[in-house]
Design an enzyme around this catalytic site. Structure first.
Site, mmCIF file in Angstrom:
data_model
loop_
_atom_site.group_PDB
_atom_site.id
_atom_site.type_symbol
_atom_site.label_atom_id
_atom_site.label_comp_id
_atom_site.label_asym_id
_atom_site.label_seq_id
_atom_site.Cartn_x
_atom_site.Cartn_y
_atom_site.Cartn_z
ATOM 1 N N ASP A 36 27.936 49.966 64.367
ATOM 2 C CA ASP A 36 29.350 49.670 64.591
ATOM 3 C C ASP A 36 29.993 49.296 63.260
ATOM 4 O OD1 ASP A 36 31.724 49.253 66.041
ATOM 5 O OD2 ASP A 36 31.347 47.100 66.120
ATOM 6 N N HIS B 24 30.331 40.237 66.654
ATOM 7 C CA HIS B 24 29.983 40.622 68.021
ATOM 8 C C HIS B 24 29.542 39.388 68.807
ATOM 9 C CE1 HIS B 24 28.888 44.969 66.615
ATOM 10 N NE2 HIS B 24 30.186 44.812 66.815
ATOM 11 N N SER C 48 27.377 41.235 62.925
ATOM 12 C CA SER C 48 26.759 41.173 64.247
ATOM 13 C C SER C 48 25.534 40.279 64.147
ATOM 14 C CB SER C 48 26.411 42.581 64.741
ATOM 15 O OG SER C 48 25.973 42.556 66.079
#
Length: 353
Positions: A143, A51, A24
């Site tokens: 995540d 992401h 990310s």
């Protein structure tokens, strides 16, 4: 005519080994370092989730194609998982693996993301088991932790970028806290470690049967019929909390990071991501309240002027008091917002030693 006939390349054979990588914030440079250190003859396919905003076309495949010796492409639905190829997730689609192929899905967001790491990792656990390798790089929040925990339970090695060098430590630190046996290395050394792990023989295997992991993988693939719903999952219990994405009831699920939550239609939340999303919702409500108080103060001031203009001084004084009270409340609320009073000061995002 199939794609192999159009390109002149023989139809690839699905890879028997798989590397799944998630990143990310701060992850692009880490991904370049990892890919740059991979061996040219890699006996595995690599699938990467970064992401990205839903409306932003991703240049990740082109970046990774230039970063190292392996071919990198944007993942397409139905692609064969070809050894020596890197597949980068496109915007606004989860990427899943099944039967040696890629599946793209616009299924429910997880931790506020699509693509998200957890759906990819869960599908790899269900389809490849110990023949997969899971990697988590720089990123905020957590995540990927739940999905990579499923990979670890299936016998797959788990690697993370060393939090000491990651630009954002949240994701790798969360994996270290919740998943036993994780190996943390600088990004520049992860590529070589992946090569070493892939050189080791994996016994003939079938992926471990984990009903919860498999069911959650199906929820992420919105094309699967009949659709699974969260209340159908074993041990799913109503939590009394609501989903930030759809306002539906969240069900509490087992597994790390505990507790985990899903709503009826499948939006998934870890504790950290749910808390952060609640903070955003609270801030939005507070800004709306500040706007409403400012408008109330303005309205009362104008009413006071009107009342005074027709000689109703008592009414004017009442309106002025109401305006002053609204202004005072607005100033207190502005101080609250300026001080970041809704931030989660207890969140642990420090590097793990």
């Amino acid at each position: 005519m199939d794609s192999s006939s159009r390109t002149g390349r023989p139809r690839p054979t699905p890879a028997s080994r798989l590397v799944v990588v998630g990143a990310s914030a701060g992850g692009v440079e880490a991904l370049r370092s990892v890919v740059g250190a991979l061996p040219a003859e890699l006996p595995a396919a690599i699938v990467v989730v970064l992401h990205i905003p839903a409306d932003a076309p991703s240049a990740l495949a082109a970046i990774l194609d230039r970063a190292g010796p392996l071919r990198a492409v944007t993942a397409r639905h139905g692609d064969v998982l070809e050894a020596g190829t890197i597949f980068a997730a496109p915007a606004d689609h989860h990427v899943l693996v099944a039967d040696g192929h890629l599946h793209l899905s616009r299924g429910p967001r997880e931790n506020g993301h699509r693509p998200a790491l957890d759906p990819l990792f869960r599908s790899a656990a269900a389809d490849f088991g110990p023949a997969a390798i899971g990697v988590v790089l720089s990123g905020n929040r957590d995540d990927g932790t739940a999905g990579i925990a499923a990979l670890a339970r299936a016998g797959a090695p788990v690697l993370v970028q060393d939090p000491e060098e990651a630009l954002y430590v949240g994701m790798p630190s969360s994996v270290i806290r919740h998943v036993p046996g994780v190996r943390a290395l600088p990004a520049t050394k992860l590529g070589a470690m992946i090569g070493e792990l892939l050189s080791e023989l994996v016994p003939a295997h079938e992926a471990a049967h984990d009903p919860l992991t498999e069911a959650e993988a199906r929820i992420a693939d919105i094309s699967v019929e009949p659709a699974d719903t969260t209340p159908d999952l074993d041990e799913a219990e109503p939590s009394g909390l609501s989903c930030p994405d759809c306002d539906g009831v969240l069900f509490r699920l087992p597994g790390e990071p505990a507790p985990r939550f899903r709503c009826r239609v499948g939006h998934a939340w870890s504790p950290t991501s749910l808390s952060a999303q609640q903070d955003e919702a609270i801030e939005g409500v507070l800004w709306s309240a500040l706007r409403a108080l400012a408008e109330k103060a303005e309205l009362q001031r104008r009413l006071a002027e009107s009342a005074a203009g027709v000689g109703r001084q008592g009414a004017a004084d009442t309106h002025l008091r109401r305006a002053a009270r609204a202004k005072s409340d607005a100033e207190a609320l502005r101080r609250l917002l300026a001080g970041g009073a809704i931030e989660d000061e207890d969140e642990d995002v420090s590097p793990i030693g």
